[in-house]
Design a protein around this motif. Structure first.
Motif, mmCIF file in Angstrom:
data_model
loop_
_atom_site.group_PDB
_atom_site.id
_atom_site.type_symbol
_atom_site.label_atom_id
_atom_site.label_comp_id
_atom_site.label_asym_id
_atom_site.label_seq_id
_atom_site.Cartn_x
_atom_site.Cartn_y
_atom_site.Cartn_z
ATOM 1 N N VAL A 17 28.939 41.106 34.680
ATOM 2 C CA VAL A 17 29.079 41.848 33.457
ATOM 3 C C VAL A 17 30.548 41.972 35.280
ATOM 4 C CG1 VAL A 17 27.643 43.629 34.807
ATOM 5 C CG2 VAL A 17 29.804 43.878 32.643
ATOM 6 N N LEU A 18 31.870 42.544 34.277
ATOM 7 C CA LEU A 18 32.651 43.666 35.497
ATOM 8 C C LEU A 18 33.268 44.870 34.458
ATOM 9 C CD1 LEU A 18 35.554 42.046 36.067
ATOM 10 C CD2 LEU A 18 35.855 43.970 34.795
ATOM 11 N N LEU A 19 32.905 45.990 35.967
ATOM 12 C CA LEU A 19 33.595 46.642 35.746
ATOM 13 C C LEU A 19 34.527 47.081 35.883
ATOM 14 C CD1 LEU A 19 29.410 48.288 36.280
ATOM 15 C CD2 LEU A 19 30.123 47.384 34.001
ATOM 16 N N ALA A 20 35.261 47.877 35.105
ATOM 17 C CA ALA A 20 36.185 47.921 35.557
ATOM 18 C C ALA A 20 36.901 50.053 35.022
ATOM 19 C CB ALA A 20 37.540 47.542 34.259
ATOM 20 N N GLY A 21 37.312 50.277 36.761
ATOM 21 C CA GLY A 21 38.123 51.493 36.785
ATOM 22 C C GLY A 21 39.000 51.744 35.248
ATOM 23 N N SER A 22 39.324 53.645 35.191
ATOM 24 C CA SER A 22 39.161 53.811 33.822
ATOM 25 C C SER A 22 41.490 52.742 33.964
ATOM 26 C CB SER A 22 39.703 55.328 33.984
ATOM 27 O OG SER A 22 40.732 55.477 35.338
ATOM 28 N N GLU A 23 41.268 52.250 34.435
ATOM 29 C CA GLU A 23 43.095 52.615 34.814
ATOM 30 C C GLU A 23 42.572 50.761 34.598
ATOM 31 O OE1 GLU A 23 45.710 54.115 36.887
ATOM 32 O OE2 GLU A 23 44.777 56.062 36.601
ATOM 33 N N GLY A 53 33.127 42.192 29.998
ATOM 34 C CA GLY A 53 33.806 43.353 30.470
ATOM 35 C C GLY A 53 33.965 44.211 29.778
ATOM 36 N N HIS A 54 33.741 45.553 30.877
ATOM 37 C CA HIS A 54 33.823 47.484 30.251
ATOM 38 C C HIS A 54 34.465 48.355 31.267
ATOM 39 C CE1 HIS A 54 30.292 46.661 28.083
ATOM 40 N NE2 HIS A 54 30.261 46.011 28.107
ATOM 41 N N VAL A 55 35.306 49.539 30.465
ATOM 42 C CA VAL A 55 36.115 50.312 31.582
ATOM 43 C C VAL A 55 35.870 51.089 31.044
ATOM 44 C CG1 VAL A 55 38.978 51.103 31.416
ATOM 45 C CG2 VAL A 55 38.739 48.681 30.631
ATOM 46 N N ILE A 56 35.063 51.516 32.951
ATOM 47 C CA ILE A 56 34.525 52.760 32.857
ATOM 48 C C ILE A 56 35.344 53.885 32.993
ATOM 49 C CG2 ILE A 56 33.230 53.966 34.141
ATOM 50 C CD1 ILE A 56 31.715 51.671 34.990
ATOM 51 N N GLY A 57 35.202 54.398 31.932
ATOM 52 C CA GLY A 57 36.735 56.432 31.115
ATOM 53 C C GLY A 57 37.169 55.664 29.773
ATOM 54 N N GLY A 58 37.444 54.141 29.453
ATOM 55 C CA GLY A 58 37.254 53.789 28.698
ATOM 56 C C GLY A 58 36.425 53.161 26.993
ATOM 57 N N ASP A 59 36.098 51.954 27.245
ATOM 58 C CA ASP A 59 35.164 51.704 26.099
ATOM 59 C C ASP A 59 33.774 52.267 26.944
ATOM 60 O OD1 ASP A 59 35.073 49.511 28.135
ATOM 61 O OD2 ASP A 59 33.540 48.583 26.973
ATOM 62 N N ALA A 103 45.879 38.129 36.855
ATOM 63 C CA ALA A 103 44.208 37.906 36.857
ATOM 64 C C ALA A 103 42.680 37.316 36.777
ATOM 65 C CB ALA A 103 44.214 39.679 36.402
ATOM 66 N N ARG A 104 43.849 36.565 35.005
ATOM 67 C CA ARG A 104 42.452 35.519 34.822
ATOM 68 C C ARG A 104 42.576 34.063 35.883
ATOM 69 N NH1 ARG A 104 43.986 32.972 29.134
ATOM 70 N NH2 ARG A 104 42.288 31.508 28.312
ATOM 71 N N GLY A 152 41.889 48.400 32.731
ATOM 72 C CA GLY A 152 42.011 47.423 31.615
ATOM 73 C C GLY A 152 42.212 45.947 31.334
ATOM 74 N N ASP A 153 42.726 45.817 32.333
ATOM 75 C CA ASP A 153 43.116 44.715 32.151
ATOM 76 C C ASP A 153 42.736 43.232 33.304
ATOM 77 O OD1 ASP A 153 45.341 44.681 30.985
ATOM 78 O OD2 ASP A 153 46.751 44.984 32.821
ATOM 79 N N TRP A 154 41.929 43.868 34.326
ATOM 80 C CA TRP A 154 40.337 42.963 34.446
ATOM 81 C C TRP A 154 39.800 43.120 33.594
ATOM 82 C CZ3 TRP A 154 41.187 40.935 38.727
ATOM 83 C CH2 TRP A 154 42.218 41.285 39.587
ATOM 84 N N ALA A 155 38.539 44.072 32.645
ATOM 85 C CA ALA A 155 37.930 43.560 31.981
ATOM 86 C C ALA A 155 38.615 42.330 30.632
ATOM 87 C CB ALA A 155 37.852 44.769 30.852
ATOM 88 N N ARG A 156 39.931 43.009 30.384
ATOM 89 C CA ARG A 156 40.305 41.735 29.375
ATOM 90 C C ARG A 156 40.249 40.328 30.074
ATOM 91 N NH1 ARG A 156 43.120 45.984 27.549
ATOM 92 N NH2 ARG A 156 44.677 46.370 29.116
ATOM 93 N N ALA A 157 40.255 40.053 30.861
ATOM 94 C CA ALA A 157 40.204 38.976 31.603
ATOM 95 C C ALA A 157 39.322 38.655 31.793
ATOM 96 C CB ALA A 157 41.015 39.056 33.366
ATOM 97 N N ALA A 158 38.043 38.752 32.641
ATOM 98 C CA ALA A 158 36.448 38.425 32.406
ATOM 99 C C ALA A 158 36.973 38.168 31.010
ATOM 100 C CB ALA A 158 36.333 40.213 33.193
ATOM 101 N N CYS A 159 36.794 38.603 29.845
ATOM 102 C CA CYS A 159 36.712 38.198 28.346
ATOM 103 C C CYS A 159 37.018 37.043 28.375
ATOM 104 C CB CYS A 159 36.480 39.261 27.215
ATOM 105 S SG CYS A 159 35.930 40.834 27.196
ATOM 106 N N GLU A 160 37.660 36.708 28.928
ATOM 107 C CA GLU A 160 38.647 35.499 28.779
ATOM 108 C C GLU A 160 38.593 34.553 29.195
ATOM 109 O OE1 GLU A 160 42.937 36.425 29.423
ATOM 110 O OE2 GLU A 160 43.482 37.104 28.137
ATOM 111 N N VAL A 161 38.386 34.893 30.653
ATOM 112 C CA VAL A 161 37.276 33.554 31.396
ATOM 113 C C VAL A 161 36.004 33.420 30.675
ATOM 114 C CG1 VAL A 161 35.726 32.657 33.803
ATOM 115 C CG2 VAL A 161 38.791 34.797 33.975
#
Length: 529
Positions: A441-447, A468-474, A514-515, A449-458
């Motif tokens: 699991v990739l846990l990204a900070g509130s800003e 991938g999850h954004v803590i402060g987002g989803d 990022a990807r 989101g691009d890291w979390a999206r890159a994780a889902c793509e990879v």
């Protein structure tokens, strides 16, 4: 006829072997386990399972079943010192490095300790492993094996019929105990203090009724003119542990039935107690760690890899932690998500932790129970229990750093266990533990989101179980602890392995690459480059 195959063959069906099979099955890997005995343990060993172990059981979906199987309440610290079990002359040991029996770990974990005996726990593990598809063959013995570059060929014998079969395995896990024939066959030596004392484990059956007068304990240290040793009570079974000298004779000869009855009566303080002697087993209190935990496609876990004195219940728990570390790596290699080099990290990560824990067990034995050690035994400063259970680290090669940190003030860097933080996702309250239980699991900070999206793509590109999850987002940070506990920035991200340890962390904002950055991180983490 074709020879049957299995991705992983586990030899030994006690705690570490059953956990290896359970964890592998949870990761979707077919596993075959063989155990020479006809069933699980009938001896109430290892009564305490620490909160880190319960985290792993939580991740495997068995925590609730484990707790339901053994709702064992304790008084005081659960460590009793007494003139006899029924004597009013008693006190509760107050270990200087341990939390109280009623303290929780809510600041570092969603889980707490569980108190139940090994003979109660093992059937639970067996049931769940079999429900997930594990092929568990009790009454079956490994009689020969040969390692090859591409696998292991093993010969198995049915102990009831003598019939022999051959099986080919991608990897073999030796969970065959302290006297591991597999370790001996591989000529793997051990290092450490060695034998600390010789003990006769005497198992008797006796109905104590309510004579314990509310004393609920894990271990009792009893000393009186008729008995001196450790006592454990599970239902109507009493386990007596008495030191002896082998030069005076063997355990069976030194402890005939009549003497066992006398010892049980002296230990309980009930002169006319009706006692049935069940078993007398000699064993050695030993502290030793194997010089290596792997040999080609063969891996040692549990007592085959390390043995420790029983103080603190570190031995059995450490074996379960071995199983968790090895199982996800075997699963990812077996399923083609990782390269073989990932398996090399099992030895480099687990062996140093086993050495630290062994030294702590020896120091705990001395500090808690006043046991003397052989001359030349290295002294170790006692670590506090929380740091030992949750703060051990797997530093990345070449980075150095301590092997133990304080998990209440985590660094959050690679090699550390990801801190426990409560989150809310889609209306469900979850710990970070519940997220890595499902895979990487990739846990990204509130800003981030691009890291979390890159994780889902990879994950989609490689077919990996990576979310991938954004803590402060989803994911809502329920208590606002993530920034402080993770040590990263709102733009950064933390990549967590399926055993809860951090593989990579960045404070940088995700760029257009990022990807590819994340793909490279995963390739290195999984031994694919």
């Amino acid at each position: 006829m074709s020879v049957p195959t299995t991705p992983v063959l586990v030899v030994g069906g006690s705690l570490s072997g059953l956990c290896t099979a359970l964890f592998l099955s949870r990761h979707g890997v077919d596993v075959t386990l063989v155990e020479r005995h006809p069933g699980t343990s009938n001896h109430p060993r290892t009564p305490g399972y620490n909160a880190r172990t319960l985290e792993l059981f939580r991740a495997a979906g068995v925590e609730d079943s484990v707790r339901a199987a053994g709702p064992w309440a304790l008084d005081g610290t659960g460590l009793l010192w007494a003139e006899s079990l029924t004597s009013p002359n008693h006190r509760w040991l107050q270990p200087p490095n341990a939390r109280g029996a009623h303290a929780d770990y809510s600041d570092v974990s969603p889980a707490n300790d569980a108190i139940l005996s090994q003979d109660v726990l093992e059937p639970v593990l067996r049931e769940h492993a079999e429900a997930l598809g594990a092929d568990l063959r009790f009454g079956t013995e490994l009689v020969a094996f040969a390692g090859e570059p591409d696998g292991v060929t093993a010969v198995l014998a049915d102990r009831a019929t003598g019939a022999r079969t051959e099986i080919e395995a991608g990897h073999l896990v030796a969970a065959d105990g302290a006297d591991s024939p597999i370790r001996d066959r591989l000529k793997i030596d051990r290092h450490g203090p060695g034998v600390l004392e010789h003990v006769a484990a005497i198992m008797v059956r006796a109905d104590l009724g309510d004579t314990l007068r509310g004393k609920r304990f894990v271990i009792g240290q009893v000393r009186n003119p008729g008995f001196s040793g450790m006592v454990r009570v599970v239902g109507d079974r009493i386990s007596l542990h008495v030191r002896y000298k082998p030069q005076d004779g063997d355990a069976a000869g030194l402890f005939p039935a009549a003497r066992c009855v006398e010892l049980a009566r002296a230990a309980t303080g009930i002169p006319g107690l009706d006692v049935e002697v069940l078993d007398v087993t000699p064993w050695e209190t030993t502290a030793a760690v194997a010089d290596r935990f792997s040999d080609g496609r063969v891996f040692l876990v549990g007592d085959a890899a390390h043995v420790m004195p029983p103080a603190g219940a570190y031995g059995g728990n450490t074996g379960i932690h071995d199983a968790a570390n090895l199982a996800w790596k075997l699963a990812y290699v077996s399923r083609g998500w990782a390269g073989p080099a990932l398996l090399d990290t099992y030895d480099t990560e687990r062996r140093p932790i086993a050495e630290i824990t062994m030294n702590q067990a020896v120091a705990t034995r001395t500090a808690w129970f006043g046991r003397a050690n052989p001359a030349g035994t290295p002294e170790a400063e006692l670590l506090d229990e929380v740091s030992l259970l949750f703060g051990y680290r797997y530093p990345q090669p070449g980075t150095g750093g301590p092997l133990v940190e304080d998990p209440r003030r985590p660094g959050g860097g690679p090699g550390s266990r990801v801190p426990h933080v409560w989150l809310e996702i889609d209306g469900e309250r979850l710990s970070t533990v519940d997220l890595w239980a499902r895979g990487m699991v990739l846990l990204a900070g509130s800003e981030g989101g691009d890291w979390a999206r890159a994780a889902c793509e990879v994950a989609r590109d490689r077919g990996l179980p990576l979310t991938g999850h954004v803590i402060g987002g989803d994911a809502t940070d329920v208590e606002g602890r993530w920034p402080e506990m993770s040590g990263t920035s709102p733009e950064g991200a933390t990549l967590v392995r399926p055993d809860g340890f951090i593989a990579w962390r960045t404070a940088d904002r995700a760029g257009p690459d990022a990807r590819s950055v994340l793909a490279g991180v995963l390739a290195r983490t999984l031994g694919a480059q």
